[in-house]
Design a protein around this motif. Sequence first.
Motif, PDB file in Angstrom:
ATOM      1  N   ILE A 226      44.626  56.619 -56.277  1.00 33.66           N
ATOM      2  CA  ILE A 226      45.917  57.091 -55.778  1.00 33.66           C
ATOM      3  C   ILE A 226      46.957  56.024 -56.091  1.00 33.66           C
ATOM      4  N   GLY A 227      48.154  56.471 -56.398  1.00 33.74           N
ATOM      5  CA  GLY A 227      49.228  55.560 -56.772  1.00 33.74           C
ATOM      6  C   GLY A 227      49.599  55.822 -58.218  1.00 33.74           C
ATOM      7  N   GLY A 228      50.668  55.225 -58.674  1.00 35.30           N
ATOM      8  CA  GLY A 228      51.105  55.461 -60.049  1.00 35.30           C
ATOM      9  C   GLY A 228      51.533  56.898 -60.228  1.00 35.30           C
ATOM     10  N   ASP A 229      50.766  57.661 -60.992  1.00 41.61           N
ATOM     11  CA  ASP A 229      51.108  59.057 -61.261  1.00 41.61           C
ATOM     12  C   ASP A 229      50.513  60.018 -60.239  1.00 41.61           C
ATOM     13  N   LYS A 230      49.728  59.509 -59.297  1.00 45.02           N
ATOM     14  CA  LYS A 230      49.080  60.371 -58.304  1.00 45.02           C
ATOM     15  C   LYS A 230      49.541  59.960 -56.908  1.00 45.02           C
ATOM     16  N   GLU A 231      50.561  60.638 -56.438  1.00 47.15           N
ATOM     17  CA  GLU A 231      51.090  60.331 -55.111  1.00 47.15           C
ATOM     18  C   GLU A 231      50.625  61.371 -54.109  1.00 47.15           C
ATOM     19  N   LEU A 232      50.524  60.944 -52.860  1.00 48.85           N
ATOM     20  CA  LEU A 232      50.150  61.841 -51.776  1.00 48.85           C
ATOM     21  C   LEU A 232      51.341  61.978 -50.832  1.00 48.85           C
ATOM     22  N   PRO A 233      51.689  63.195 -50.440  1.00 50.63           N
ATOM     23  CA  PRO A 233      52.839  63.364 -49.546  1.00 50.63           C
ATOM     24  C   PRO A 233      52.619  62.726 -48.176  1.00 50.63           C
ATOM     25  N   TYR A 234      51.370  62.524 -47.795  1.00 48.42           N
ATOM     26  CA  TYR A 234      51.067  61.975 -46.474  1.00 48.42           C
ATOM     27  C   TYR A 234      50.740  60.484 -46.499  1.00 48.42           C
TER      28      TYR A 234
ATOM     29  N   ASP B 159      52.462  56.939 -47.571  1.00 52.12           N
ATOM     30  CA  ASP B 159      53.686  56.275 -48.008  1.00 52.12           C
ATOM     31  C   ASP B 159      53.338  54.962 -48.711  1.00 52.12           C
ATOM     32  N   LEU B 160      53.269  55.018 -50.029  1.00 48.55           N
ATOM     33  CA  LEU B 160      52.974  53.820 -50.811  1.00 48.55           C
ATOM     34  C   LEU B 160      54.271  53.085 -51.129  1.00 48.55           C
ATOM     35  N   PRO B 161      54.201  51.767 -51.234  1.00 50.18           N
ATOM     36  CA  PRO B 161      55.414  51.022 -51.571  1.00 50.18           C
ATOM     37  C   PRO B 161      55.869  51.339 -52.996  1.00 50.18           C
ATOM     38  N   LYS B 162      57.179  51.343 -53.199  1.00 47.16           N
ATOM     39  CA  LYS B 162      57.731  51.536 -54.541  1.00 47.16           C
ATOM     40  C   LYS B 162      57.563  50.233 -55.309  1.00 47.16           C
ATOM     41  N   GLU B 163      57.084  50.338 -56.544  1.00 48.28           N
ATOM     42  CA  GLU B 163      56.819  49.145 -57.347  1.00 48.28           C
ATOM     43  C   GLU B 163      57.405  49.318 -58.738  1.00 48.28           C
ATOM     44  N   MET B 164      57.677  48.202 -59.396  1.00 51.56           N
ATOM     45  CA  MET B 164      58.201  48.262 -60.759  1.00 51.56           C
ATOM     46  C   MET B 164      57.172  48.871 -61.705  1.00 51.56           C
ATOM     47  N   ASN B 165      55.910  48.516 -61.536  1.00 53.96           N
ATOM     48  CA  ASN B 165      54.849  49.084 -62.365  1.00 53.96           C
ATOM     49  C   ASN B 165      53.696  49.500 -61.460  1.00 53.96           C
ATOM     50  N   PRO B 166      53.778  50.715 -60.890  1.00 60.91           N
ATOM     51  CA  PRO B 166      52.753  51.142 -59.937  1.00 60.91           C
ATOM     52  C   PRO B 166      51.366  51.296 -60.551  1.00 60.91           C
ATOM     53  N   PHE B 167      51.279  51.372 -61.868  1.00 61.86           N
ATOM     54  CA  PHE B 167      49.964  51.506 -62.499  1.00 61.86           C
ATOM     55  C   PHE B 167      49.166  50.210 -62.407  1.00 61.86           C
ATOM     56  N   LEU B 168      49.854  49.102 -62.228  1.00 65.03           N
ATOM     57  CA  LEU B 168      49.171  47.813 -62.095  1.00 65.03           C
ATOM     58  C   LEU B 168      49.245  47.279 -60.671  1.00 65.03           C
ATOM     59  N   GLY B 169      49.843  48.024 -59.786  1.00 62.89           N
ATOM     60  CA  GLY B 169      50.107  47.527 -58.442  1.00 62.89           C
ATOM     61  C   GLY B 169      49.095  47.949 -57.402  1.00 62.89           C
ATOM     62  N   TYR B 170      49.636  48.319 -56.256  1.00 62.22           N
ATOM     63  CA  TYR B 170      48.851  48.649 -55.073  1.00 62.22           C
ATOM     64  C   TYR B 170      48.325  50.069 -55.206  1.00 62.22           C
ATOM     65  N   ARG B 171      47.085  50.192 -55.623  1.00 61.99           N
ATOM     66  CA  ARG B 171      46.460  51.503 -55.810  1.00 61.99           C
ATOM     67  C   ARG B 171      44.951  51.348 -55.838  1.00 61.99           C
ATOM     68  N   ALA B 172      44.266  52.454 -55.765  1.00 63.14           N
ATOM     69  CA  ALA B 172      42.817  52.553 -55.943  1.00 63.14           C
ATOM     70  C   ALA B 172      42.046  51.519 -55.128  1.00 63.14           C
ATOM     71  N   LEU B 173      41.309  50.667 -55.808  1.00 62.60           N
ATOM     72  CA  LEU B 173      40.444  49.702 -55.128  1.00 62.60           C
ATOM     73  C   LEU B 173      41.250  48.735 -54.268  1.00 62.60           C
ATOM     74  N   ARG B 174      42.439  48.369 -54.709  1.00 63.09           N
ATOM     75  CA  ARG B 174      43.271  47.464 -53.904  1.00 63.09           C
ATOM     76  C   ARG B 174      43.598  48.099 -52.548  1.00 63.09           C
ATOM     77  N   ILE B 175      43.869  49.394 -52.547  1.00 67.45           N
ATOM     78  CA  ILE B 175      44.125  50.096 -51.285  1.00 67.45           C
ATOM     79  C   ILE B 175      42.863  50.080 -50.431  1.00 67.45           C
ATOM     80  N   SER B 176      41.738  50.408 -51.026  1.00 63.83           N
ATOM     81  CA  SER B 176      40.476  50.459 -50.279  1.00 63.83           C
ATOM     82  C   SER B 176      40.149  49.117 -49.643  1.00 63.83           C
TER      83      SER B 176
END
Length: 167
Positions: A135-143, A145-162
Motif C-alpha cells: 500500500i502506498g505510492g499508486d495504491k491508496e486506501l480511503p481509510y 491516511d498516509l503521509p504525502k511524500e515527494m517519492n511515495p514509491f520509495l517512502g513509507y509503504r509496504a514492509l515499512r508500514i508493517s
Amino acid sequence: VLGTNNITELVKDGDILAVSGITGEVVINPTEEQIAEFKAAGEAYAKQKAEWAQLKDAPTVTADGKHFELAANIGTPKDVEGVNDNGAEAVGLYRTEFLYMDSQDFPTEEDQYEAYKAVLEGMNGKPVVVRTMDIGGDKELPYFDLPKEMNPFLGYRALRISISETG
C-alpha cells in the motif's frame, strides 16, 4: 472489454455488435466478412488454447535439462484454483494488498488469517511467496491516511508500514 470510450452513445437498440475479447475491438453492425473474421479469430484462439492445455503439466525444463519453476502471481485466494488448473508449480507472488484494497476498512486479523490459510491450503504444500501489503505510492486506501511524500514509491509503504505499525 474495457475502454470502449463512447460506445454507449454509438450503439442503438437493435444494433449487432462483434466483440473481440482478445484484441478489445468492437464493431457495430459488422459486415458478413467482418463476422467471418471474428469467428475465424475465435476459432484460432480456441485451437491455441487447446494446444497450450496439452502443455500445462509438461515439465518446465530447458533443452539442456535445467528445470525452472513455473509460478503464478495471485491477488486473492480465489486465484489459487487457476494456479492449480493451469499447471503452475508455485505462487511466485501473493499480492496481499488486494485484501485491503477490496475492503472498506482494514481487514481484521481473522480475515487475513483466513485468506492466507486458504491460499496455503489450496496450494497443497507448493511454495507460496507472500508480499506484505504493498500500500502506498499508486495504491491508496480511503481509510488509511498516509503521509504525502515527494517519492511515495520509495517512502513509507509496504514492509515499512508493517514494521512501524507492529513495533
